[in-house]
Design an enzyme around this catalytic site. Structure first.
Site, PDB file in Angstrom:
ATOM      1  CG  HIS A   1      -0.802   0.868   7.460  1.00 41.98           C
ATOM      2  ND1 HIS A   1       0.083   0.558   8.471  1.00 41.98           N
ATOM      3  CD2 HIS A   1      -0.124   1.701   6.624  1.00 41.98           C
ATOM      4  CE1 HIS A   1       1.230   1.205   8.255  1.00 41.98           C
ATOM      5  NE2 HIS A   1       1.130   1.883   7.122  1.00 41.98           N
ATOM      6  CD  GLU A   2      -1.164   2.180   2.757  1.00 41.73           C
ATOM      7  OE1 GLU A   2      -0.831   3.361   2.545  1.00 41.73           O
ATOM      8  OE2 GLU A   2      -0.367   1.328   3.167  1.00 41.73           O
TER       9      GLU A   2
ATOM     10  CB  CYS B   1       4.908   2.301   7.858  1.00 41.43           C
ATOM     11  SG  CYS B   1       4.381   3.781   6.985  1.00 41.43           S
ATOM     12  CG  LEU B   2       6.508   1.216   1.816  1.00 39.07           C
ATOM     13  CD1 LEU B   2       6.032   1.523   0.409  1.00 39.07           C
ATOM     14  CD2 LEU B   2       7.601   0.153   1.798  1.00 39.07           C
TER      15      LEU B   2
ATOM     16  CD  GLN C   1       3.126   5.846   3.008  1.00 41.81           C
ATOM     17  OE1 GLN C   1       2.212   5.294   2.420  1.00 41.81           O
ATOM     18  NE2 GLN C   1       4.080   5.168   3.623  1.00 41.81           N
TER      19      GLN C   1
ATOM     20  N   GLY D   1       0.839  -1.193   0.000  1.00 44.00           N
ATOM     21  CA  GLY D   1       0.000   0.000   0.000  1.00 44.00           C
ATOM     22  C   GLY D   1       0.871   1.239   0.000  1.00 44.00           C
TER      23      GLY D   1
ATOM     24  CG  HIS E   1      -0.176   6.603   5.605  1.00 46.46           C
ATOM     25  ND1 HIS E   1       0.888   7.157   6.296  1.00 46.46           N
ATOM     26  CD2 HIS E   1       0.151   5.309   5.392  1.00 46.46           C
ATOM     27  CE1 HIS E   1       1.803   6.221   6.497  1.00 46.46           C
ATOM     28  NE2 HIS E   1       1.378   5.082   5.970  1.00 46.46           N
TER      29      HIS E   1
HETATM   30 ZN   LIG Z   1       2.371   3.286   6.079  1.00 44.87          ZN
END
Ligand SMILES: [Zn+2]
Length: 196
Positions: A147-148, A105-106, A50, A45, A151
């Protein structure tokens, strides 16, 4: 084009993102760049904040999760090939039992922690053609979307940890914001901005 992923500590990750409309400039190109950026970083995701844009847009492709042998056949089927763009998403409802899943998380490389979330969500969103959808989703797929979705609300999974866990992670998070980490994809670190 692969875009740099914004690291923990940048204020863009803390904004409640804004809705967009069909006139949003170069949306097709942005979505295509976000897919490329997500796959390059082996993510399932990626949300627009991000990559530095505080807009209500995120992508999910759970295919890499689908070959987990601990999942039931039905769960594997649900995750395999689920590839979706979410625009102006709103989670209407979260129900069911809370369960723990080890999230990463990226924007926060190498940090993985168990996070508790409810099992089922009801979500309304537009796809990349601005067609409206309303779906009820559960399990691991709901988890990735939650999760996304966080963000675009300015929330990170580390916010959901206990006070003790947060204290234990503080130093590592500070290092991430300063770029004191090794990561195999492009990132942008807030505390590394060049001086005059
Ligand atoms: Zn994340």
């Amino acid at each position: 084009m692969i875009l740099p992923i914004i690291a923990y500590g940048d204020t863009v990750l803390r904004k409640v993102a804004e809705d967009i409309d069909k006139e949003y400039p170069k949306l097709d190109e942005l979505v295509s760049n976000m897919w490329e950026t997500m796959y390059n970083a082996s993510g399932v995701g990626l949300a627009a904040p991000q990559i530095g844009l505080p807009i209500r847009l995120f992508l999910v492709d759970t295919t890499p999760f689908s070959d987990d042998e601990e999942l039931t056949i039905d769960e594997q089927k649900q995750l395999d090939g689920f590839k979706q763009v979410f625009i102006n998403a709103q989670i209407e409802e979260e129900t069911g039992e809370e369960w723990a899943f080890n999230e990463g998380c990226l924007s926060i490389p190498d940090v993985r922690e168990d996070v508790n979330r409810k099992d089922t969500i009801k979500i309304t969103y537009l796809d990349e053609n601005f067609k409206k959808h309303s779906k009820t989703i559960d399990g691991l797929l709901a988890r990735v979307i939650q999760h996304e979705y966080d963000h675009i609300e300015g929330i990170l999974f580390t916010d959901k940890l206990s006070a003790l866990k947060k204290r234990m992670l503080k130093g590592r998070l500070t290092n991430i914001s300063k770029g004191k980490i090794t990561v195999d994809y492009r990132m942008k670190f807030p505390a590394m901005k060049k001086g005059r």
